[in-house]
Structure formats: C-alpha cells, structure tokens
Design a protein around this motif. Structure first.
Motif, PDB file in Angstrom:
ATOM      1  N   ASP A 137     -20.637 -13.334 -43.326  1.00 45.38           N
ATOM      2  CA  ASP A 137     -20.310 -14.575 -42.617  1.00 45.38           C
ATOM      3  C   ASP A 137     -20.568 -14.435 -41.114  1.00 45.38           C
ATOM      4  O   ASP A 137     -21.003 -15.388 -40.457  1.00 45.38           O
ATOM      5  CB  ASP A 137     -18.847 -14.954 -42.858  1.00 45.38           C
ATOM      6  N   LEU A 138     -20.291 -13.247 -40.575  1.00 43.90           N
ATOM      7  CA  LEU A 138     -20.590 -13.005 -39.163  1.00 43.90           C
ATOM      8  C   LEU A 138     -22.092 -13.129 -38.903  1.00 43.90           C
ATOM      9  O   LEU A 138     -22.518 -13.743 -37.917  1.00 43.90           O
ATOM     10  CB  LEU A 138     -20.120 -11.606 -38.758  1.00 43.90           C
ATOM     11  N   ILE A 181     -12.855 -15.102 -36.789  1.00 43.27           N
ATOM     12  CA  ILE A 181     -13.228 -13.700 -36.569  1.00 43.27           C
ATOM     13  C   ILE A 181     -11.981 -12.864 -36.305  1.00 43.27           C
ATOM     14  O   ILE A 181     -11.800 -11.794 -36.893  1.00 43.27           O
ATOM     15  CB  ILE A 181     -14.219 -13.582 -35.396  1.00 43.27           C
ATOM     16  N   GLU A 182     -11.111 -13.366 -35.437  1.00 42.11           N
ATOM     17  CA  GLU A 182      -9.897 -12.613 -35.105  1.00 42.11           C
ATOM     18  C   GLU A 182      -9.010 -12.441 -36.333  1.00 42.11           C
ATOM     19  O   GLU A 182      -8.453 -11.366 -36.572  1.00 42.11           O
ATOM     20  CB  GLU A 182      -9.130 -13.338 -33.994  1.00 42.11           C
ATOM     21  N   ARG A 183      -8.909 -13.504 -37.133  1.00 36.15           N
ATOM     22  CA  ARG A 183      -8.103 -13.419 -38.351  1.00 36.15           C
ATOM     23  C   ARG A 183      -8.716 -12.425 -39.339  1.00 36.15           C
ATOM     24  O   ARG A 183      -8.011 -11.643 -39.977  1.00 36.15           O
ATOM     25  CB  ARG A 183      -7.992 -14.803 -38.994  1.00 36.15           C
ATOM     26  N   GLY A 184     -10.045 -12.440 -39.461  1.00 37.96           N
ATOM     27  CA  GLY A 184     -10.718 -11.510 -40.361  1.00 37.96           C
ATOM     28  C   GLY A 184     -10.532 -10.066 -39.938  1.00 37.96           C
ATOM     29  O   GLY A 184     -10.328  -9.178 -40.773  1.00 37.96           O
ATOM     30  N   LEU A 220      -7.036  -9.162 -40.945  1.00 43.85           N
ATOM     31  CA  LEU A 220      -6.912  -9.084 -42.400  1.00 43.85           C
ATOM     32  C   LEU A 220      -7.505  -7.789 -42.937  1.00 43.85           C
ATOM     33  O   LEU A 220      -6.911  -7.120 -43.786  1.00 43.85           O
ATOM     34  CB  LEU A 220      -7.605 -10.284 -43.040  1.00 43.85           C
ATOM     35  N   HIS A 221      -8.678  -7.429 -42.438  1.00 43.14           N
ATOM     36  CA  HIS A 221      -9.369  -6.235 -42.935  1.00 43.14           C
ATOM     37  C   HIS A 221      -8.965  -4.972 -42.187  1.00 43.14           C
ATOM     38  O   HIS A 221      -9.476  -3.891 -42.492  1.00 43.14           O
ATOM     39  CB  HIS A 221     -10.885  -6.435 -42.833  1.00 43.14           C
ATOM     40  N   GLU A 222      -8.058  -5.131 -41.202  1.00 43.79           N
ATOM     41  CA  GLU A 222      -7.592  -3.987 -40.412  1.00 43.79           C
ATOM     42  C   GLU A 222      -8.784  -3.184 -39.889  1.00 43.79           C
ATOM     43  O   GLU A 222      -8.825  -1.954 -39.969  1.00 43.79           O
ATOM     44  CB  GLU A 222      -6.658  -3.106 -41.252  1.00 43.79           C
ATOM     45  N   TYR A 223      -9.747  -3.924 -39.362  1.00 38.93           N
ATOM     46  CA  TYR A 223     -10.983  -3.302 -38.886  1.00 38.93           C
ATOM     47  C   TYR A 223     -10.746  -2.687 -37.511  1.00 38.93           C
ATOM     48  O   TYR A 223     -10.392  -3.387 -36.557  1.00 38.93           O
ATOM     49  CB  TYR A 223     -12.098  -4.344 -38.833  1.00 38.93           C
ATOM     50  N   THR A 240     -21.107 -18.412 -39.333  1.00 36.71           N
ATOM     51  CA  THR A 240     -20.265 -19.496 -39.859  1.00 36.71           C
ATOM     52  C   THR A 240     -18.800 -19.357 -39.463  1.00 36.71           C
ATOM     53  O   THR A 240     -17.979 -20.177 -39.870  1.00 36.71           O
ATOM     54  CB  THR A 240     -20.355 -19.539 -41.399  1.00 36.71           C
ATOM     55  N   LEU A 241     -18.452 -18.337 -38.678  1.00 38.01           N
ATOM     56  CA  LEU A 241     -17.051 -18.099 -38.335  1.00 38.01           C
ATOM     57  C   LEU A 241     -16.757 -18.513 -36.896  1.00 38.01           C
ATOM     58  O   LEU A 241     -17.532 -18.224 -35.987  1.00 38.01           O
ATOM     59  CB  LEU A 241     -16.705 -16.615 -38.510  1.00 38.01           C
TER      60      LEU A 241
END
Length: 535
Positions: free
Chosen positions: A156-157, A167-170, A173-176, A161-162
């Motif tokens: 998506d990045l 992006i911040e939420r992703g 969520l993924h603890e990246y 489309t984000l």
C-alpha cells in the motif's frame, strides 16, 4: 438463565426486590445474580459473579454508593453502572459522571424507563463484545500472518494509497521499528524458468540476497511478487538502509550476480529507486524503480553480459533527470523548448562516430522517458501501445529513423492531449471525479485506481489532482465522505446497528469503522448515536 448478569445494591428492601421482580429480564436476555443491601455485600456479589451491570443507590447504610463505584472501577472496570438515587443533587451527578457511570435516574423508579436503560446498556455490551471478539480473532490472525500483513502494508505504501494517519497507524500496528531509517525499493523483471511455490521462492530469494544486502548495509523488509503481462512475475523488494546512502551501481552489479546464481530465474531488468527518508515518499521512489526496470529491460544495458571490452553496460542518459526534463517540456504551452530538445536528439543520432548500438539504446531510453513523463502527466502508456509487449517488440525491432519518428509523434500527442484536455488544471476533471465518488463511495471496493480508470487518467496524476483540489489525499477525502454520511445515519436512526451503518458507508469491518470513527470524532459510533437519542 440469561446471558447478561446484574447485581442490585439498594438498602431499601422494597425497592430492591421491586426492581428485581418488575423488570422483564427474559426480554433482555439477562438475570439478577445478586441482591445487596449495602456496599460491602455488593462488593462480595461482584467478586463472586463478575456481573455485566451494577444498579446501585448512591447512599446506603454500610457503605457509600460512590465509594462502591470507585472500588468496582479498580477491580471490575468493564461493569456498566446505573445509579438509582433519591437525591436530585448536581454534585452527586457530576461525581458519578467522572467515575464513568452510564446512567443516573431518580426515585421513584419508573420501571419502563429503567427497562429501556438496561436494554441500551446491554446493546452496548454486545457491541463491545463483538469488538473484543474481532480484536482477538485479528490478533491470532496477525500472529500467524505477520510478515504477509507487513508485506500488504508496504504494498500500500508503494501504491501511494495511504494517508499520513494510515501510515502512522500501520507503523504502530505492525510495531515496525525501522521507520526512521532510509528505505529504497527495487524492482526485478524476471522470468521464472522452473515452477516453484511462492513460499519457497521467498525463502530462496532471501537466502541468496542476504549476503549482498549485508555487504551494502541494507536490510530486507518486504518481498512480494506481481503478475506482469510480459513476464511470469515482477519481484519487488523493499529495503531499509543503515546509512544515509549506498553505492547503487555496485549494489545492482551484486544483485545481478545473486540472481544469476539461481537456475530458476532469468533476470530481464533491474530498477532501483531513490533512497527516501520518509515512508510516505516510497510510492514516488517505487514508480522510478519500475520505470528504471522497464528501461533496463528494453535497452538491455543493465542486464546483458559484456561480449567484449568495448561494450558498456552503462546507461547513456540519467533516467530520472531525463524524465523530469521531458515532464517539464511536455507540460509547457510553448513548444519551442521541446522542439529544441528533439533537434538536439536528432543531431546526436546523426554523428557517424556513434555506433548503431549506441543510437538504438539512446532512442529506446528516450522513448521510455517520454512515455514515463506522459504517464506522470496523466496520459497513460496505453494511449500509444496497447500493452508492454507491443512496446518491447517495437523498441527492439524498429530502425533508428522509425524510433525517432515514434518519439516525435509521442511528444506531439502528449503535448496536444495535455493542452486540449477539458481543463488541464484539473478543475473540470475533479468535478467529474467528485460526482463519481459521491455516487459510489459506499462501495468498499472503490479505489484510486477505479476512479482514475473512469477518468482516463493514471493513478499518479489523479492522486496529485486530488491533493491540489481537496487539499488532502484521496484516502482522506473518501474517508471524510464516509464519516459524514455515518454521522447523518447515526443522528437519524437510533436503533440501527453499528455493523449495518458501517456496511452502508463502505466498510466491510465494523471494528475498523469503529476505530476510524472514534479517531476522527473522539467517541465511538454508539456513543455518538446515544447522544442524539438522549436529546
């Protein structure tokens, strides 16, 4: 036996028993599991039964109701609390609200009113349970498919489309953990000679690439495959870098060595994007990587082996700079600078000291840059070639004169279409886009690509028009439309289920709708709905 449990704390026996016997508990799918005449007995009943709802008087012998509520909040914070009181005192009500009490009603108790309050609370409990169940299922799913979901996030990045919030939420969520590192995408146009399972393909590629990634202080973050009309698959890699720069040409040479060592692959083109320091810029870098890969495949400069010392695998012009230069030339109303560029190109291919191979490679590369610039201006490549295979064959079979003629024709066509579009500033186009989005935004499948296709534009160009016209990304714009419609429905339909409202405004997941709504409005859809119901 009811699904939902209730404890009643009231020091007046007549009222306590009256409530227990007068409410139609069976209609609520609930039952009374404890009757208490003071706060101490209520705490024992709560510890024993862990009820869903507590009805309590605000003042009782053997313990103040507010103190009971404080104790319950510490030990059983999920319990919904209703205060029943003979005191019409604002101070009591204010303290109750601060303690999270859901309802405050006065004696004498109106049984019908209490029945309605209990029904609303039980409905909210059901909604919360659904959300918890969704979350538990998602957590289990996420643990099993962590890398797959991270790949989806990076995909998506790359597609752009984000929104910044998405992006911040992703990332959360993924603890990246490497979000602050520079990132770079790589595109490999490859033909797979031997059929191989995608999981095995992933493991094989990762194993052969890792030594070279380590050499260049790069780390593989995501790797996935896209079907392509020319090749069996496109391999896209996203890497993070430990340093602010790396040797692109050296890495490409090592990448080719790694791919050549695999018997399953035939590498046809390589494209490396620009190193970006913000994940929001990955989509722009990815488009450059794709163009570079197509460029290298068609020209053959990046991937063919040297046959003698005089043959070079160096690209005869910088792809990114040339595409930008042509973008500026093609978007100008003054044709003179573009004509001057074409004349200089014609002069370059007329020199007798330049080899035929050099001239063909140069013109192939310029053709790709022209088409890439047109793509960024919203004129899709399909306006000139029905598919990439036709482009590939054309650029490799045509003579120097035919290639130059095609370049000149493509430049004139792009310039003409851009200038004569209904409104190349995008105003009329965005009016048309807005009407289409308004008619379809409740469709969960509506995407940037679908709207772009409807308008006859490329997604990249339409994305820029959205930002210019609306001051926000496409995703942010359609999210706001959906939330505005949801607010209207919530205000007008007091009994409509949240899951049904989510579906009506274009969300397949009610839990995701709850998350988006609360993040934007500051309260859950149910809380928002109840506010208007009370009014």
């Amino acid at each position: 036996m009811g699904t939902y449990s209730v404890v009643i704390a009231e020091d007046e026996k007549l009222i306590r028993n009256g409530i227990a016997e007068s409410i139609a508990w069976d209609k609520l799918d609930a039952e009374v599991v404890g009757l208490a005449k003071n706060g101490q007995e209520a705490l024992v009943a709560i510890q024993t039964h862990n009820p869903d709802i507590l009805l309590t008087d605000i003042q009782m012998s053997g313990g103040d109701g507010l103190e009971l509520i404080k104790a319950v909040n510490r030990t059983n914070p999920d319990i919904k609390i209703i205060i029943i009181s003979g005191y019409n005192n604002f101070s009591y009500a204010q303290q109750a609200i601060q303690l999270g009490v859901k309802e405050y009603i006065l004696k004498p108790v109106n049984i019908d009113e209490l029945q309605g309050i209990l029904a609303r609370l039980i409905e909210s409990i059901k909604e919360e349970q659904l959300l918890r169940n969704d979350f538990d299922r998602f957590s289990a799913f996420y643990d099993e498919y962590r890398q797959t979901l991270l790949d989806d996030f990076f995909r998506d990045l790359l597609f752009g489309t984000l929104s910044d919030e998405d992006i911040e939420r992703g990332l959360q969520l993924h603890e990246y953990t490497r979000k602050d590192s520079p990132h770079v995408p790589v595109v490999l146009y490859s033909e797979i000679r031997t059929p191989i399972e995608s999981n095995n393909l992933y493991v094989t590629l990762k194993k052969v690439l890792n030594p070279y990634l380590k050499k260049h202080a790069l780390q593989l973050e995501s790797l996935f495959f896209f079907p392509n009309e020319i090749f069996y698959t496109d391999i896209t890699i996203v890497m993070s870098a430990d340093k602010p720069s790396f040797n692109t040409l050296g890495f490409m040479a090592d990448l080719k060595l790694a791919m050549d060592s695999l018997s399953e692959f035939s590498l046809l083109g390589v494209g490396v994007g620009e190193l970006v320091h913000s994940l929001g810029d990955l989509s722009f870098s990815y488009r450059k990587a794709k163009t570079h890969a197509l460029f290298s495949m068609i020209s053959g400069f990046n991937v063919r082996q040297k046959t003698d010392s005089s043959e070079s695998n160096t690209i005869p012009l910088p792809i990114h700079d040339t595409t930008k230069q042509l973008y500026d030339l093609l978007s100008q109303s003054d044709r003179a600078p573009l004509d001057a560029y074409l004349k200089s190109l014609e002069k370059e291919i007329s020199y007798e000291d330049k080899s035929i191979e050099y001239k063909q490679g140069l013109l192939r590369n310029v053709l790709i840059c022209v088409l890439s610039a047109g793509d960024e201006l919203g004129i899709p490549v399909r306006k000139f070639f029905p598919d990439l295979m036709t482009l590939y064959r054309y650029s490799n079979l045509k003579s120097i004169e035919e290639l130059f003629t095609k370049i000149s024709w493509a430049c004139r066509t792009i310039t003409s279409q851009f200038a004569t579009r209904d409104d190349h500033t995008g105003i009329d186009l965005m009016d048309k886009a807005k009407a289409y989005i308004m008619a379809h935004f409740d469709d969960p499948l509506l995407s940037l690509e679908i709207v772009s296709e409807y308008l006859g534009l490329t997604p990249a160009y339409f994305s820029r028009l959205c930002k210019r016209a609306y001051g926000r990304t496409y995703i942010d714009y359609i999210t706001q439309l959906r939330l505005d419609k949801a607010k209207t429905i919530l205000q007008e339909n007091h009994q409509m289920k949240i899951s049904a409202i989510a579906a009506d405004v274009g969300y397949n997941s009610s839990s995701y709708f709850n998350y988006i709504f609360k993040k934007a409005v500051g309260k859950t859809p149910k809380e928002y709905q109840n506010e208007f119901h009370h009014e």
